[in-house]
Design an enzyme around this catalytic site. Structure first.
Site, PDB file in Angstrom:
ATOM      1  N   ASP A 182       0.839  -1.200   0.000  1.00 48.76           N
ATOM      2  CA  ASP A 182       0.000   0.000   0.000  1.00 48.76           C
ATOM      3  C   ASP A 182       0.876   1.253   0.000  1.00 48.76           C
ATOM      4  O   ASP A 182       1.446   1.622   1.018  1.00 48.76           O
ATOM      5  CB  ASP A 182      -0.898  -0.036   1.251  1.00 48.76           C
ATOM      6  CG  ASP A 182      -1.732   1.220   1.370  1.00 48.76           C
ATOM      7  OD1 ASP A 182      -1.701   2.054   0.438  1.00 48.76           O
ATOM      8  OD2 ASP A 182      -2.424   1.357   2.402  1.00 48.76           O
ATOM      9  N   GLU A 232      31.982   8.948   2.584  1.00 47.54           N
ATOM     10  CA  GLU A 232      32.700   8.870   3.872  1.00 47.54           C
ATOM     11  C   GLU A 232      31.737   9.193   5.009  1.00 47.54           C
ATOM     12  O   GLU A 232      31.794  10.266   5.594  1.00 47.54           O
ATOM     13  CB  GLU A 232      33.850   9.879   3.897  1.00 47.54           C
ATOM     14  CG  GLU A 232      34.890   9.705   2.817  1.00 47.54           C
ATOM     15  CD  GLU A 232      35.931  10.805   2.895  1.00 47.54           C
ATOM     16  OE1 GLU A 232      36.601  10.919   3.930  1.00 47.54           O
ATOM     17  OE2 GLU A 232      36.028  11.585   1.935  1.00 47.54           O
ATOM     18  N   GLU A 265      29.995   9.590   8.526  1.00 51.18           N
ATOM     19  CA  GLU A 265      30.358   9.718   9.934  1.00 51.18           C
ATOM     20  C   GLU A 265      29.101   9.538  10.782  1.00 51.18           C
ATOM     21  O   GLU A 265      27.988   9.816  10.324  1.00 51.18           O
ATOM     22  CB  GLU A 265      30.977  11.097  10.196  1.00 51.18           C
ATOM     23  CG  GLU A 265      32.284  11.307   9.451  1.00 51.18           C
ATOM     24  CD  GLU A 265      32.829  12.728   9.523  1.00 51.18           C
ATOM     25  OE1 GLU A 265      34.031  12.893   9.340  1.00 51.18           O
ATOM     26  OE2 GLU A 265      32.041  13.675   9.730  1.00 51.18           O
ATOM     27  N   GLU A 271      36.622   9.640  14.848  1.00 54.99           N
ATOM     28  CA  GLU A 271      36.652  10.982  14.283  1.00 54.99           C
ATOM     29  C   GLU A 271      37.084  12.004  15.330  1.00 54.99           C
ATOM     30  O   GLU A 271      37.397  11.656  16.460  1.00 54.99           O
ATOM     31  CB  GLU A 271      35.293  11.331  13.665  1.00 54.99           C
ATOM     32  CG  GLU A 271      35.264  11.210  12.152  1.00 54.99           C
ATOM     33  CD  GLU A 271      36.297  12.102  11.463  1.00 54.99           C
ATOM     34  OE1 GLU A 271      36.759  13.079  12.080  1.00 54.99           O
ATOM     35  OE2 GLU A 271      36.650  11.795  10.305  1.00 54.99           O
ATOM     36  N   GLU A 323      34.093   7.178  11.736  1.00 57.15           N
ATOM     37  CA  GLU A 323      33.938   7.205  10.274  1.00 57.15           C
ATOM     38  C   GLU A 323      34.346   5.862   9.721  1.00 57.15           C
ATOM     39  O   GLU A 323      35.333   5.275  10.163  1.00 57.15           O
ATOM     40  CB  GLU A 323      34.829   8.301   9.660  1.00 57.15           C
ATOM     41  CG  GLU A 323      34.828   8.284   8.126  1.00 57.15           C
ATOM     42  CD  GLU A 323      35.667   9.409   7.496  1.00 57.15           C
ATOM     43  OE1 GLU A 323      35.607  10.552   7.994  1.00 57.15           O
ATOM     44  OE2 GLU A 323      36.367   9.125   6.514  1.00 57.15           O
ATOM     45  N   HIS A 349      31.103  13.124   3.274  1.00 50.53           N
ATOM     46  CA  HIS A 349      31.789  13.600   2.066  1.00 50.53           C
ATOM     47  C   HIS A 349      31.488  12.635   0.929  1.00 50.53           C
ATOM     48  O   HIS A 349      31.463  11.427   1.128  1.00 50.53           O
ATOM     49  CB  HIS A 349      33.304  13.626   2.272  1.00 50.53           C
ATOM     50  CG  HIS A 349      33.759  14.560   3.355  1.00 50.53           C
ATOM     51  ND1 HIS A 349      35.049  14.622   3.801  1.00 50.53           N
ATOM     52  CD2 HIS A 349      33.074  15.480   4.080  1.00 50.53           C
ATOM     53  CE1 HIS A 349      35.157  15.537   4.743  1.00 50.53           C
ATOM     54  NE2 HIS A 349      33.959  16.061   4.954  1.00 50.53           N
ATOM     55  N   ARG A 390      42.195  21.565   2.371  1.00 47.72           N
ATOM     56  CA  ARG A 390      41.185  20.556   2.730  1.00 47.72           C
ATOM     57  C   ARG A 390      39.840  21.143   3.119  1.00 47.72           C
ATOM     58  O   ARG A 390      38.889  20.403   3.329  1.00 47.72           O
ATOM     59  CB  ARG A 390      41.691  19.700   3.906  1.00 47.72           C
ATOM     60  CG  ARG A 390      42.646  18.598   3.500  1.00 47.72           C
ATOM     61  CD  ARG A 390      42.944  17.691   4.683  1.00 47.72           C
ATOM     62  NE  ARG A 390      41.972  16.615   4.838  1.00 47.72           N
ATOM     63  CZ  ARG A 390      42.085  15.426   4.243  1.00 47.72           C
ATOM     64  NH1 ARG A 390      43.099  15.157   3.494  1.00 47.72           N
ATOM     65  NH2 ARG A 390      41.165  14.506   4.433  1.00 47.72           N
ATOM     66  N   GLU A 427      35.747  15.866  -4.457  1.00 44.16           N
ATOM     67  CA  GLU A 427      35.108  15.539  -3.180  1.00 44.16           C
ATOM     68  C   GLU A 427      34.196  16.690  -2.773  1.00 44.16           C
ATOM     69  O   GLU A 427      34.666  17.806  -2.558  1.00 44.16           O
ATOM     70  CB  GLU A 427      36.184  15.315  -2.100  1.00 44.16           C
ATOM     71  CG  GLU A 427      35.589  14.992  -0.736  1.00 44.16           C
ATOM     72  CD  GLU A 427      36.640  15.019   0.389  1.00 44.16           C
ATOM     73  OE1 GLU A 427      37.477  15.932   0.398  1.00 44.16           O
ATOM     74  OE2 GLU A 427      36.587  14.130   1.253  1.00 44.16           O
ATOM     75  N   ARG A 434      32.129  18.276   0.081  1.00 44.66           N
ATOM     76  CA  ARG A 434      32.262  18.117   1.522  1.00 44.66           C
ATOM     77  C   ARG A 434      31.060  18.611   2.327  1.00 44.66           C
ATOM     78  O   ARG A 434      31.040  18.504   3.555  1.00 44.66           O
ATOM     79  CB  ARG A 434      33.542  18.807   2.001  1.00 44.66           C
ATOM     80  CG  ARG A 434      34.797  18.222   1.350  1.00 44.66           C
ATOM     81  CD  ARG A 434      36.080  18.923   1.752  1.00 44.66           C
ATOM     82  NE  ARG A 434      36.291  18.880   3.175  1.00 44.66           N
ATOM     83  CZ  ARG A 434      35.989  19.869   4.032  1.00 44.66           C
ATOM     84  NH1 ARG A 434      35.457  20.993   3.589  1.00 44.66           N
ATOM     85  NH2 ARG A 434      36.208  19.713   5.305  1.00 44.66           N
TER      86      ARG A 434
END
Ligand code: ADP
Ligand code: MG
Ligand code: MG
Ligand code: MG
Ligand code: MG
Length: 443
Positions: free
Chosen positions: A52, A131, A133, A188, A195, A244, A315, A332, A334
């Site tokens: 349903d 990645e 976490e 982490e 992570e 990420h 980074r 990447e 983030r």
């Protein structure tokens, strides 16, 4: 690997499977299960199992509620943990309407559609390496989650083993039994935060993996008396949980983002994709940061991105180009957090990048210095804009973008926006502890 119907029938016998868990994902990214005994196997294999749809968030209205589950046999998997009542196998399903069409409100069907678009544009896969976490909290004697953390550990901590660490090891072992290739698992930055990174896969498989991953993490944590949460910012004052997303496109020739002779050894395709991703970054935020709480993570000071910029060396920006090249060449993103519906998030990122490729977009210059130390004027000169700062602004940005509408398809786009407006309206009416702390005595 995919299986024939006969192979599945055989596996049910040899692996002593008693229950079939049919999984699909709703609009908000929650996994939905329909569990049936193996007596229903033939019906399932013939695409005749019904449920349903009106009982599912963001699906359909009562009058059109009959839906069919079509199993994707390549996702067949027997859960490694046993049950006294027999083993359970899961299979991920596509949702179909009574007239035999893929249901447009099924996020997985939608991703299949966008991947087909990508294939028509000449690419063979959209590789996604997530990645995720998460936090592990203690549970109380009633099995309810508390906000008590069970460790004081930190990034790559070598402190004596604690419950959280044992639990994380067990999660990794279970994942490996289920065919995951776990590349890294570590504590982490925040206490109680972990992570686990697993190997990238093509878009659809990656989204399926993320859903399975969450299920495994939550299931194993319970065995340890812990509660796992993917809520982006469960505690203020410490880092939140992100997810990420590493991404690249392949053609028959290999990684389409790599070019030994390109600037930074990146291809034209990579730059166009990056241009598209950045151009739509604000507008896809509601999809990759979908809840009120997501925006409590996207603030300065906690390693989460706040500004729209990219870098090949730093980074901290929204999009980073990790230094690996060759087959590992990737971008990447983030900002993404684990509350995101992975099927919608991956569709939105892919469509943004494909739009960049179609229109030959190019990104602004990379920003290789610390953006957080720039003032507003400096950010303006460098063409650095902000990500939306709350769900309301993010939803407005999403609604304004026809490319995001194409990414989600009309049905999902409308129901997502409607749901987010309701969520914001409800939040806006709440009166928080912060407000009482600030104002009760002052006024
Ligand atoms: P970080 O340095 O940000 O912590 P990790 O090493 O933890 O990155 O994670 C890298 C992720 O990128 C892994 O999931 C990995 O499988 C994935 N990855 C590697 N190569 C590619 C690629 N070509 N395309 C997409 N993802 C990739
Ligand atoms: Mg990592
Ligand atoms: Mg990392
Ligand atoms: Mg991390
Ligand atoms: Mg990362």
């Amino acid at each position: 690997k995919t299986y024939t119907k006969d192979e599945i029938r055989e596996l049910v016998k040899t692996e002593h499977v008693e229950f079939l868990r049919l999984m699909f994902t709703d609009l908000m990214g929650s996994i939905k299960n329909v569990e049936v005994p193996t007596s229903q196997l033939d019906k399932l294999l013939d695409n005749k199992l019904m449920f349903d749809g009106s009982s599912i968030d963001g699906f359909v209205r009562i009058e059109e509620s009959d839906m069919y589950l079509h199993p994707d046999l390549s996702t067949w998997m027997v859960f490694p943990w046993g049950s006294e009542h027999g083993r359970v196998a899961r299979v991920i399903c596509e949702v179909y309407t009574t007239d035999g069409k893929p249901f447009e409100g099924d996020p997985r069907n939608n991703l299949i559609r966008v991947v087909d678009e990508m294939k028509a544009a000449g690419f063979t896969s959209f590789n996604i390496g997530p990645e995720p976490e998460f936090f592990l909290f203690k549970m109380d004697e009633n099995g309810e989650p508390t906000l008590k953390l069970n460790d004081k550990g930190s990034y790559f901590d070598l402190a004596p083993m604690d419950l959280g660490e044992n639990c994380r090891r067990d999660i990794v072992l279970e994942l490996e039994k289920m065919g995951f290739e776990v590349e890294a698992a570590h504590h982490e930055v925040a206490p109680g935060q972990h992570e686990i990174d697993f190997k990238y896969a093509d878009a659809l498989e990656a989204a399926d993996n993320i859903q399975t991953f969450k299920l495994v993490v939550k299931t194993i944590a319970r065995k340890y008396g812990l509660f796992a949460t993917f809520m982006p910012k469960p505690l203020e004052g410490i880092n939140g949980s992100g997810m990420h997303m590493n991404m690249s496109l392949s053609t028959a020739k290999g990684n389409a983002f790599y070019d030994a002779d390109g600037e930074l050894e990146l291809s034209e395709t990579a730059y166009h994709f990056l241009g598209g991703l950045l151009a739509h970054a604000r507008n896809l935020t509601a999809v990759v940061n979908p809840i009120v709480n997501s925006y409590k993570r996207l603030v300065p000071g906690f390693e989460a991105p706040v500004y729209v910029a990219w870098s090949g060396s730093n980074r901290s920006p929204l999009v980073r180009v990790p230094s690996a090249r060759g087959n590992s060449t990737r971008l990447e993103l983030r900002s993404v957090d684990p509350a995101a519906n992975p099927y919608l998030a991956i569709a939105a990122m892919l469509e943004a990048g494909l739009d960049g490729i179609r229109n030959g977009m190019t990104p602004n210059d990379s920003v290789d210095r610390n953006i957080y130390s720039m003032d507003e004027k400096e950010r303006d000169t460098n063409h650095i804009s902000n990500l939306p700062d709350n769900l309301h602004n993010a939803t407005k940005a999403l609604q304004s973008d026809p490319v995001m509408k194409a990414a989600l398809g009309d049905h999902l786009f409308q129901s997502f926006i409607e749901a987010k407006k309701l969520e914001w309206a409800s939040y806006r009416q709440s009166v928080t502890k912060w407000e009482r702390d600030q104002y009760l005595e002052q006024y």
